[in-house]
Design a protein around this motif. Structure first.
Motif, short mmCIF file in Angstrom:
data_model
loop_
_atom_site.label_atom_id
_atom_site.label_comp_id
_atom_site.label_asym_id
_atom_site.label_seq_id
_atom_site.Cartn_x
_atom_site.Cartn_y
_atom_site.Cartn_z
N VAL A 188 0.75 -1.11 0.07
CA VAL A 188 0.02 -0.07 -0.06
C VAL A 188 0.88 1.21 -0.08
O VAL A 188 0.82 2.51 -1.00
CB VAL A 188 -0.92 -0.24 1.27
N ILE A 189 1.74 1.35 0.86
CA ILE A 189 2.78 2.32 0.97
C ILE A 189 3.50 2.60 -0.51
O ILE A 189 3.59 3.93 -1.13
CB ILE A 189 3.78 2.26 1.98
N SER A 190 3.90 1.51 -0.96
CA SER A 190 4.81 1.83 -2.21
C SER A 190 3.75 2.35 -3.36
O SER A 190 4.29 3.03 -4.17
CB SER A 190 5.52 0.32 -2.70
N ALA A 191 2.74 1.61 -3.51
CA ALA A 191 1.68 1.97 -4.41
C ALA A 191 1.31 3.37 -4.35
O ALA A 191 1.09 4.24 -5.28
CB ALA A 191 0.54 0.91 -4.62
N LEU A 192 0.99 3.86 -3.13
CA LEU A 192 0.64 5.25 -2.79
C LEU A 192 1.97 6.31 -3.21
O LEU A 192 1.58 7.38 -3.92
CB LEU A 192 0.26 5.34 -1.56
N ILE A 193 2.97 5.96 -2.84
CA ILE A 193 4.35 6.88 -3.12
C ILE A 193 4.43 7.08 -4.51
O ILE A 193 4.77 8.09 -4.93
CB ILE A 193 5.33 6.42 -2.39
N ALA A 194 4.20 5.88 -5.12
CA ALA A 194 4.51 5.93 -6.72
C ALA A 194 3.52 6.93 -7.40
O ALA A 194 3.91 7.37 -8.55
CB ALA A 194 4.37 4.49 -7.29
N GLU A 195 2.41 7.13 -6.58
CA GLU A 195 1.19 8.11 -7.44
C GLU A 195 1.92 9.39 -7.43
O GLU A 195 1.42 10.43 -8.07
CB GLU A 195 0.17 7.71 -6.77
N TYR A 196 2.77 9.77 -6.26
CA TYR A 196 3.24 11.08 -6.18
C TYR A 196 4.16 11.82 -7.56
O TYR A 196 4.25 12.86 -7.72
CB TYR A 196 4.40 11.44 -5.07
N PHE A 197 4.64 10.83 -8.05
CA PHE A 197 5.58 11.01 -9.08
C PHE A 197 5.18 10.79 -10.77
O PHE A 197 6.11 10.28 -11.49
CB PHE A 197 6.85 10.14 -8.87
N GLY A 198 3.80 11.08 -11.00
CA GLY A 198 3.61 10.90 -12.49
C GLY A 198 2.44 9.72 -12.37
O GLY A 198 1.66 9.43 -11.47
N GLY A 199 2.03 9.56 -13.74
CA GLY A 199 1.21 8.43 -13.85
C GLY A 199 -0.27 8.93 -14.11
O GLY A 199 -0.76 10.06 -13.69
N PRO A 200 -1.44 8.19 -14.23
CA PRO A 200 -2.51 8.58 -14.32
C PRO A 200 -3.28 9.25 -13.26
O PRO A 200 -2.72 8.81 -12.16
CB PRO A 200 -3.63 7.18 -14.65
N VAL A 201 -4.09 10.05 -13.51
CA VAL A 201 -4.97 10.71 -12.28
C VAL A 201 -5.95 9.77 -11.41
O VAL A 201 -6.33 8.94 -11.98
CB VAL A 201 -5.93 11.86 -12.60
N GLY A 202 -5.73 9.76 -10.18
CA GLY A 202 -6.41 8.87 -9.41
C GLY A 202 -5.65 8.06 -8.42
O GLY A 202 -4.29 7.74 -8.52
N GLY A 203 -5.96 7.56 -7.06
CA GLY A 203 -5.24 7.22 -6.06
C GLY A 203 -5.08 8.05 -5.11
O GLY A 203 -5.52 9.13 -5.15
N LEU A 204 -4.80 7.38 -3.89
CA LEU A 204 -4.70 8.23 -2.78
C LEU A 204 -3.45 9.23 -2.77
O LEU A 204 -3.52 10.46 -2.09
CB LEU A 204 -4.69 7.44 -1.64
N GLY A 205 -2.44 8.93 -3.22
CA GLY A 205 -1.27 9.76 -3.59
C GLY A 205 -1.58 10.71 -4.13
O GLY A 205 -1.38 12.05 -3.83
N LYS A 206 -2.20 10.73 -5.23
CA LYS A 206 -2.79 11.95 -6.04
C LYS A 206 -3.67 12.96 -5.38
O LYS A 206 -3.70 14.22 -5.65
CB LYS A 206 -3.25 11.44 -7.60
N SER A 207 -4.62 12.30 -4.79
CA SER A 207 -5.60 12.94 -3.91
C SER A 207 -4.87 13.80 -3.02
O SER A 207 -5.35 14.96 -2.62
CB SER A 207 -6.59 12.11 -3.35
N ILE A 208 -3.99 13.26 -2.18
CA ILE A 208 -3.36 14.02 -1.08
C ILE A 208 -2.65 14.99 -1.69
O ILE A 208 -2.61 16.17 -1.09
CB ILE A 208 -2.43 12.99 -0.46
N THR A 209 -1.81 15.08 -2.84
CA THR A 209 -0.98 15.89 -3.33
C THR A 209 -2.02 17.14 -4.01
O THR A 209 -1.61 18.39 -3.94
CB THR A 209 -0.30 15.58 -4.49
N SER A 210 -2.94 16.78 -4.38
CA SER A 210 -4.07 17.74 -5.24
C SER A 210 -4.69 18.58 -4.00
O SER A 210 -4.94 19.84 -4.33
CB SER A 210 -5.12 17.18 -5.93
N ALA A 211 -4.84 17.87 -2.80
CA ALA A 211 -5.75 18.60 -1.75
C ALA A 211 -4.75 19.66 -1.09
O ALA A 211 -4.87 20.86 -0.81
CB ALA A 211 -6.22 17.80 -0.69
N ALA A 212 -3.39 19.14 -0.83
CA ALA A 212 -2.49 20.08 -0.20
C ALA A 212 -1.85 21.02 -1.15
O ALA A 212 -1.70 22.31 -0.72
CB ALA A 212 -1.09 19.17 -0.19
N SER A 213 -2.11 20.75 -2.42
CA SER A 213 -1.61 22.21 -3.44
C SER A 213 -2.83 22.97 -3.40
O SER A 213 -2.45 24.26 -3.71
CB SER A 213 -1.30 21.53 -4.91
#
Length: 252
Positions: A188-213
């Motif tokens: 879970v941690i690895s999949a979430l962190i990988a979302e921070y560095f690109g890829g398709p929109v979606g996932g908890l990592g992308k949601s965290i960065t979008s809300a924080a920005s």
């Protein structure tokens, strides 16, 4: 009595920690961009449950695929290394290298290889994170089988399948499931962190960065809460699977 204590004690500790957190935010007037209060996080979580569930589904699916693939490869590699120790010696450097690969460097490379619109990179990152603990714990478990037990089974003309079923797996399975329990949270941690560095929109990592920005820090923490719940679900599922397997484990 011991079971109730095992459940009640963590709950009391968790409630006390949340109360201290809430009172500290109120007493010291801590700003939301530094640390939102538990009440604010819970409020945002309740208002955005559908989006949290949707993001958790994306991250959870990638983590699940990584857990299954990495787990199978880890156990299979451990079996080969246990049968032929020379393979363990040859693969030691590779395993050590995989264990120290930073996700921040690996994820962008994989996005370039498989495309920024595919989830493949996130699944591979999760699989690599899972492979290491499963492989190491499984290999240790296979090495716990005593030669005298194998010799005894051969003396009784037991077939290889019978030796595996009655001696090898019962001895190694606790180690295998220990690796899986550790790997479940790492997936879970690895999949979430990988979302921070690109890829398709979606996932908890992308949601965290979008809300924080967007300076919506309480919502970002609500997604963090969602990731914690997802990690606990994965850990609980592997723990339940281990207990189920132990009940049906044949005796030697």
């Amino acid at each position: 009595m011991s079971t109730s204590r095992a459940v009640v004690a963590p709950v009391i500790l968790g409630v006390a920690a949340l109360l201290i957190w809430q009172l500290s935010v109120m007493a010291f007037d801590i700003k939301p961009f530094v640390l939102p209060s538990p009440v604010e996080i819970a409020t945002q979580f309740g208002k955005n449950i559908p989006t949290v569930v949707q993001a958790s589904t994306v991250t959870g699916l990638n983590a699940l695929i990584g857990l299954i693939v990495g787990g199978i490869l880890g156990v299979a590699a451990a079996v080969l290394a246990a049968i032929a120790p020379v393979l363990d010696e040859l693969s030691a450097a590779v395993v050590a290298a995989l264990s120290v690969i930073p996700i921040v460097a690996l994820a962008p490379v994989l996005y370039t290889m498989f495309g920024a619109g595919a989830q493949t990179a996130r699944q591979i990152v999760a699989a690599i994170a899972v492979f290491i603990p499963v492989y190491l714990n499984s290999l240790r478990g296979f090495r716990q089988v005593r030669p005298v037990h194998r010799d005894l089974m051969r003396a009784y003309a037991a077939k290889p399948v019978q030796v595996t079923r009655t001696v090898t797996l019962p001895t190694a399975s606790p180690f295998i499931f220990t690796g899986l329990r550790i790997a479940s949270s790492l997936a879970v941690i690895s999949a979430l962190i990988a979302e921070y560095f690109g890829g398709p929109v979606g996932g908890l990592g992308k949601s965290i960065t979008s809300a924080a920005s967007s300076s919506n820090y309480s919502l970002a923490w609500a997604y963090v809460l969602g990731s914690i719940i997802l990690g606990l679900l994965f850990y609980g599922a592997t723990l339940g699977l281990e207990r189920l397997a132990s009940r049906h484990r044949p005796s030697a």
